[in-house]
Design a protein around this motif. Structure first.
Motif, PDB file in Angstrom:
ATOM      1  N   GLN A 206      35.148   2.518  46.544  1.00 42.03           N
ATOM      2  CA  GLN A 206      36.050   3.416  47.256  1.00 42.03           C
ATOM      3  C   GLN A 206      36.264   2.945  48.695  1.00 42.03           C
ATOM      4  N   PRO A 207      37.443   3.216  49.267  1.00 34.20           N
ATOM      5  CA  PRO A 207      37.721   2.811  50.650  1.00 34.20           C
ATOM      6  C   PRO A 207      37.105   3.735  51.698  1.00 34.20           C
ATOM      7  N   CYS A 208      36.477   4.830  51.271  1.00 35.54           N
ATOM      8  CA  CYS A 208      35.892   5.795  52.211  1.00 35.54           C
ATOM      9  C   CYS A 208      34.629   5.220  52.862  1.00 35.54           C
ATOM     10  N   ARG A 209      34.231   5.842  53.966  1.00 36.28           N
ATOM     11  CA  ARG A 209      32.904   5.592  54.506  1.00 36.28           C
ATOM     12  C   ARG A 209      31.899   6.245  53.562  1.00 36.28           C
ATOM     13  N   ILE A 210      30.726   5.610  53.414  1.00 35.86           N
ATOM     14  CA  ILE A 210      29.782   6.068  52.392  1.00 35.86           C
ATOM     15  C   ILE A 210      28.375   6.174  52.975  1.00 35.86           C
ATOM     16  N   ILE A 211      27.723   7.294  52.673  1.00 38.19           N
ATOM     17  CA  ILE A 211      26.299   7.448  52.962  1.00 38.19           C
ATOM     18  C   ILE A 211      25.582   7.648  51.636  1.00 38.19           C
ATOM     19  N   LEU A 212      24.685   6.734  51.304  1.00 35.97           N
ATOM     20  CA  LEU A 212      23.890   6.840  50.090  1.00 35.97           C
ATOM     21  C   LEU A 212      22.482   7.282  50.472  1.00 35.97           C
ATOM     22  N   VAL A 213      21.976   8.282  49.754  1.00 38.83           N
ATOM     23  CA  VAL A 213      20.644   8.807  50.034  1.00 38.83           C
ATOM     24  C   VAL A 213      19.822   8.787  48.746  1.00 38.83           C
ATOM     25  N   GLY A 214      18.588   8.351  48.856  1.00 36.83           N
ATOM     26  CA  GLY A 214      17.733   8.350  47.672  1.00 36.83           C
ATOM     27  C   GLY A 214      16.362   7.792  47.967  1.00 36.83           C
ATOM     28  N   ASP A 215      15.567   7.688  46.922  1.00 36.35           N
ATOM     29  CA  ASP A 215      14.190   7.210  47.017  1.00 36.35           C
ATOM     30  C   ASP A 215      13.926   6.379  45.780  1.00 36.35           C
ATOM     31  N   ARG A 216      13.734   5.078  45.955  1.00 35.47           N
ATOM     32  CA  ARG A 216      13.539   4.197  44.804  1.00 35.47           C
ATOM     33  C   ARG A 216      12.340   4.604  43.970  1.00 35.47           C
ATOM     34  N   TYR A 217      11.388   5.301  44.587  1.00 38.64           N
ATOM     35  CA  TYR A 217      10.187   5.704  43.859  1.00 38.64           C
ATOM     36  C   TYR A 217      10.400   7.001  43.082  1.00 38.64           C
ATOM     37  N   GLN A 218      11.585   7.580  43.219  1.00 40.25           N
ATOM     38  CA  GLN A 218      11.954   8.712  42.374  1.00 40.25           C
ATOM     39  C   GLN A 218      12.997   8.301  41.337  1.00 40.25           C
ATOM     40  N   GLN A 219      13.107   7.020  41.082  1.00 37.11           N
ATOM     41  CA  GLN A 219      13.982   6.535  40.023  1.00 37.11           C
ATOM     42  C   GLN A 219      13.242   6.698  38.699  1.00 37.11           C
ATOM     43  N   ILE A 220      13.668   7.680  37.894  1.00 35.64           N
ATOM     44  CA  ILE A 220      12.942   7.991  36.662  1.00 35.64           C
ATOM     45  C   ILE A 220      13.862   8.051  35.439  1.00 35.64           C
ATOM     46  N   TYR A 221      15.109   7.618  35.598  1.00 36.37           N
ATOM     47  CA  TYR A 221      16.041   7.677  34.475  1.00 36.37           C
ATOM     48  C   TYR A 221      16.550   6.296  34.075  1.00 36.37           C
ATOM     49  N   ARG A 222      15.719   5.272  34.271  1.00 34.93           N
ATOM     50  CA  ARG A 222      16.144   3.926  33.899  1.00 34.93           C
ATOM     51  C   ARG A 222      16.372   3.837  32.395  1.00 34.93           C
ATOM     52  N   PHE A 223      15.651   4.636  31.609  1.00 37.06           N
ATOM     53  CA  PHE A 223      15.827   4.604  30.154  1.00 37.06           C
ATOM     54  C   PHE A 223      17.208   5.099  29.747  1.00 37.06           C
ATOM     55  N   ARG A 224      17.909   5.766  30.649  1.00 37.13           N
ATOM     56  CA  ARG A 224      19.298   6.178  30.401  1.00 37.13           C
ATOM     57  C   ARG A 224      20.305   5.215  31.017  1.00 37.13           C
ATOM     58  N   GLY A 225      19.846   4.081  31.457  1.00 42.09           N
ATOM     59  CA  GLY A 225      20.743   3.099  32.038  1.00 42.09           C
ATOM     60  C   GLY A 225      20.863   3.180  33.546  1.00 42.09           C
ATOM     61  N   ALA A 226      20.018   3.997  34.203  1.00 42.65           N
ATOM     62  CA  ALA A 226      20.096   4.125  35.659  1.00 42.65           C
ATOM     63  C   ALA A 226      19.680   2.832  36.341  1.00 42.65           C
ATOM     64  N   GLU A 227      20.392   2.504  37.419  1.00 42.43           N
ATOM     65  CA  GLU A 227      20.057   1.358  38.262  1.00 42.43           C
ATOM     66  C   GLU A 227      20.078   1.828  39.711  1.00 42.43           C
ATOM     67  N   ASN A 228      19.157   1.344  40.487  1.00 43.07           N
ATOM     68  CA  ASN A 228      19.014   1.782  41.868  1.00 43.07           C
ATOM     69  C   ASN A 228      20.185   1.292  42.713  1.00 43.07           C
TER      70      ASN A 228
END
Length: 505
Positions: A206-228
């Motif tokens: 997207q052409p918008c300004r972007i703020i991404l917030v998260g915690d790599r150690y709370q990534q718990i849905y990789r089995f559903r195809g999630a990628e950090n």
């Protein structure tokens, strides 16, 4: 809100892309709310991970912020046209019926290929989406691809009656390449560590300004195809900031969390500023209410059963129906050949008998089917036990003595007192792959950090914590895993950026 120095840096940020790594309980939503208040002339879109988070955010954010889920964005143009065909999931039998086959492994492989494609940023199904060769049972790749393409074509036909999932219209929306910059100036992308490629690509293009917030150690849905998404190559030049002051819990829970973070290789620590807390071997006498977090659905049922047998009132996060209790009871009656007791006709329509159900579950390695078979073996007599669970269940958590939940469902929630079940995967097992160990460590970290005042760790957490403490004590050069409380307090607002990252001052 009186922001910390870390929060103040986020609120004052001016740039194109910002990645905020926010540890558990560090007030990321409050920080984004303060950022929105500080920029009232900016039109902002807050992208929430699920509907519950979106509804809570709508009550908090100012007027210049619209709060939506990804599926909400896709609904007007695509979802509403498929509404009559929507199903929560596709079954192997749906695929087999469409392909006119009882080759269950082919149906399962086609479904797996389709789901991988739906989660990807790709525009068409290709060999990249096939299951691993070891999971194909010797099936020809071309045959699996052809079957998956047949299913995809049928699901996207507007005049078809074949069931579709919510992921279908989200994929169609992504393929339409929408331009959100026409409506919003800034995108606030929450829980970015659990983005899948389709949502990550959608936001970062997207052409918008972007703020991404998260915690790599709370990534718990990789089995559903999630990628950090926080480490996407598209964010190589992004500004990076951290939130490490947790207002949820105090130093005792923070010490346990920091031990787990150290196991994962993290050099930063959480500063527990949530007041007095304790980590204890058992619940203190007189604890009015506590939450039991389990790794598995079987663990949740076991915890609920233990509480119910003791006369406790039990609240199920997501409701009992969210743990497929009704389907489990139907499966029991199906297994004992009493179809007149089955509530839904789906089982008798899809399978000839329970032996066929069991054989399909084994052949396809379908996780939900396999789980159902295992639960029937674990809990007997099932109808009697389920009747007790239903009797003791309450619909409002304020009426409960005990709350039960899986580790996955617990994310984003918190309780004054939390105890962990003993069904978590042993992260000290040398046979675990690095990827498996990372996923299981993240689940433990998420579970531990749900506690506000009291944490009762399971045996696994006690062992892991003790092992690291013994390692520190035995080493002449202590391993820097748990900073002291004084060190954390003095350094919370003045931590340097990680090596090689871009630090915003």
């Amino acid at each position: 809100m009186q922001p910390t120095q870390e929060q103040a840096q986020v609120i004052a940020w001016k740039g194109r892309q910002l990645v905020v790594t926010a540890f558990a309980g560090t007030g990321k939503t409050s920080t984004l709310e303060a950022y929105a208040l500080a920029n009232p002339c900016e039109r902002m879109l807050y992208l929430a991970y699920n509907r519950a988070i979106r509804e809570e955010s709508e009550r908090r954010f100012p007027y210049n912020v619209e709060c939506k889920t990804f599926h909400q964005l896709a609904w007007p143009g695509f979802g509403r046209h498929l509404q009559a065909r929507l199903a929560t999931s596709l079954r192997v039998t749906d695929i087999a019926r469409l392909l006119n086959t009882r080759h269950w492994l082919l149906a399962r492989s086609a479904l797996s290929t389709l789901n991988t494609f739906l989660y990807s940023a790709d525009s068409e199904i290709s060999p990249l989406h096939l299951p691993d060769e070891s999971d194909r049972g010797g099936l020809d790749a071309g045959k699996i691809l052809g079957a998956a393409q047949v299913v995809w074509h049928e699901m996207t036909r507007m005049d078809s009656h074949f069931p579709v999932t919510h992921d279908i219209y989200l994929k169609l929306y992504q393929l339409s390449v929408p331009d959100l910059g026409k409506r919003w100036d800034v995108i606030l992308f929450d829980e970015a560590q659990d983005a899948n490629p389709v949502t990550r690509q959608f936001v970062l293009s997207q052409p918008c300004r972007i703020i991404l917030v998260g915690d790599r150690y709370q990534q718990i849905y990789r089995f559903r195809g999630a990628e950090n998404a926080l480490v996407s190559p598209q964010l190589e030049t992004a500004d990076r900031l951290w939130l490490t002051n947790s207002f949820r819990f105090g130093p005792a829970v923070a010490d346990v969390a920091n031990t787990l973070l150290a196991q994962a290789g993290e050099s930063r620590g959480i500063c527990g500023l949530g007041g007095e807390d304790q980590v204890v071997p058992e619940l203190p006498a007189g604890t009015a209410h506590h939450c039991v977090i389990s790794r598995t659905v079987a663990g949740v049922i076991g915890s609920a059963l233990t509480a119910s047998l003791a006369g406790k009132r039990v609240y199920w996060v997501g409701g009992m129906e969210g743990y497929r209790i009704v389907e489990l009871e139907d499966l029991y009656w199906f297994s004992v050949d009493m179809p007149d007791r089955i509530m839904s006709p789906q089982l008798t329509r899809d399978y000839r008998d329970f032996e066929e159900y069991r054989s399909i579950a084994k052949a396809t390695k379908d996780p939900e089917m396999g789980q159902g078979v295992r639960l029937l073996d674990m809990y007997f007599p099932l109808p009697t036990l389920l009747a007790l669970l239903k009797k003791q269940a309450v619909t409002h958590e304020s009426d409960a003595d005990v709350t039960v939940v899986t580790a996955h469902r617990s994310k984003g929630l918190e309780w004054n007192a939390v105890s962990l079940s003993d069904d978590f995967v042993d992260i000290t097992d040398p046979l675990l792959s690095p990827r498996e160990k990372e996923d299981e460590l993240n689940l433990l970290y998420v579970s531990v950090t749900r506690a506000r005042k009291v944490l009762v760790p399971n045996e696994l957490v006690r062992i892991v914590t003790g092992c690291l403490q013994e390692l520190n004590e035995a080493s002449e050069t202590p391993v820097e895993t748990n900073p002291t409380r004084a060190e954390l307090a003095s350094n919370c607002d003045n931590k340097p950026a990680l090596s090689g990252s871009k630090n915003v001052q």
